[in-house]
Motif scaffolding. Sequence first.
Motif, mmCIF file in Angstrom:
data_model
loop_
_atom_site.group_PDB
_atom_site.id
_atom_site.type_symbol
_atom_site.label_atom_id
_atom_site.label_comp_id
_atom_site.label_asym_id
_atom_site.label_seq_id
_atom_site.Cartn_x
_atom_site.Cartn_y
_atom_site.Cartn_z
ATOM 1 N N GLY A 64 0.785 -1.226 0.000
ATOM 2 C CA GLY A 64 0.000 0.000 0.000
ATOM 3 C C GLY A 64 0.819 1.280 0.000
ATOM 4 N N ALA A 65 2.143 1.157 -0.054
ATOM 5 C CA ALA A 65 3.006 2.344 -0.092
ATOM 6 C C ALA A 65 3.034 2.917 -1.514
ATOM 7 N N LEU A 66 3.017 4.234 -1.618
ATOM 8 C CA LEU A 66 3.067 4.887 -2.913
ATOM 9 C C LEU A 66 4.422 4.624 -3.572
ATOM 10 N N ALA A 67 4.400 4.000 -4.755
ATOM 11 C CA ALA A 67 5.638 3.677 -5.471
ATOM 12 C C ALA A 67 5.980 4.752 -6.497
ATOM 13 N N ARG A 68 4.978 5.267 -7.211
ATOM 14 C CA ARG A 68 5.172 6.319 -8.209
ATOM 15 C C ARG A 68 3.890 7.126 -8.336
ATOM 16 N N GLU A 69 4.064 8.355 -8.819
ATOM 17 C CA GLU A 69 2.919 9.215 -9.070
ATOM 18 C C GLU A 69 3.239 10.092 -10.273
ATOM 19 N N TRP A 70 2.284 10.203 -11.187
ATOM 20 C CA TRP A 70 2.446 11.013 -12.375
ATOM 21 C C TRP A 70 1.280 11.981 -12.480
ATOM 22 N N GLU A 71 1.551 13.173 -12.975
ATOM 23 C CA GLU A 71 0.534 14.211 -13.157
ATOM 24 C C GLU A 71 0.071 14.206 -14.608
ATOM 25 N N LEU A 72 -1.242 14.272 -14.805
ATOM 26 C CA LEU A 72 -1.830 14.381 -16.135
ATOM 27 C C LEU A 72 -2.504 15.743 -16.232
ATOM 28 N N SER A 73 -2.274 16.448 -17.296
ATOM 29 C CA SER A 73 -2.856 17.780 -17.436
ATOM 30 C C SER A 73 -4.337 17.691 -17.809
ATOM 31 N N ALA A 74 -5.044 18.779 -17.625
ATOM 32 C CA ALA A 74 -6.461 18.843 -17.985
ATOM 33 C C ALA A 74 -6.611 18.557 -19.472
#
Length: 111
Positions: A64-74
């Motif tokens: 359950g630990a956050l491994a990666r995060e990516w931002e997507l634009s509108a």
Amino acid sequence: FPNYRLGTGYPVCDSNIVYTAGRFVVPPVQGVQVWPNPASEELQLEIGLQSAWPSRFRLFNSTGALAREWELSAGQVGASFRLDGLPNGMYFWELVRRGERAGNGKLIITK
């Protein structure tokens, strides 16, 4: 007053959306696809409907630990993400928009 949810990424006439205790309960965005599964080097994301808001694609490991995060634009309806540095295993993904989960699933990474 009617709330047509214009520009939200949800169908305008969706009887699955209900109002409960001062809050709208919104079903997941239809058409969120993540492939290949299992993945090795790169992951593809496709969102069926455009949104007027930015989104975040998050990948969690089996604990359950956050491994990666990516931002997507509108307005972005697709992306590809490199999986460099992530070990083999089972992961859980979620697409978050405006603080609400818009999609989720499981992913296996094998290298």
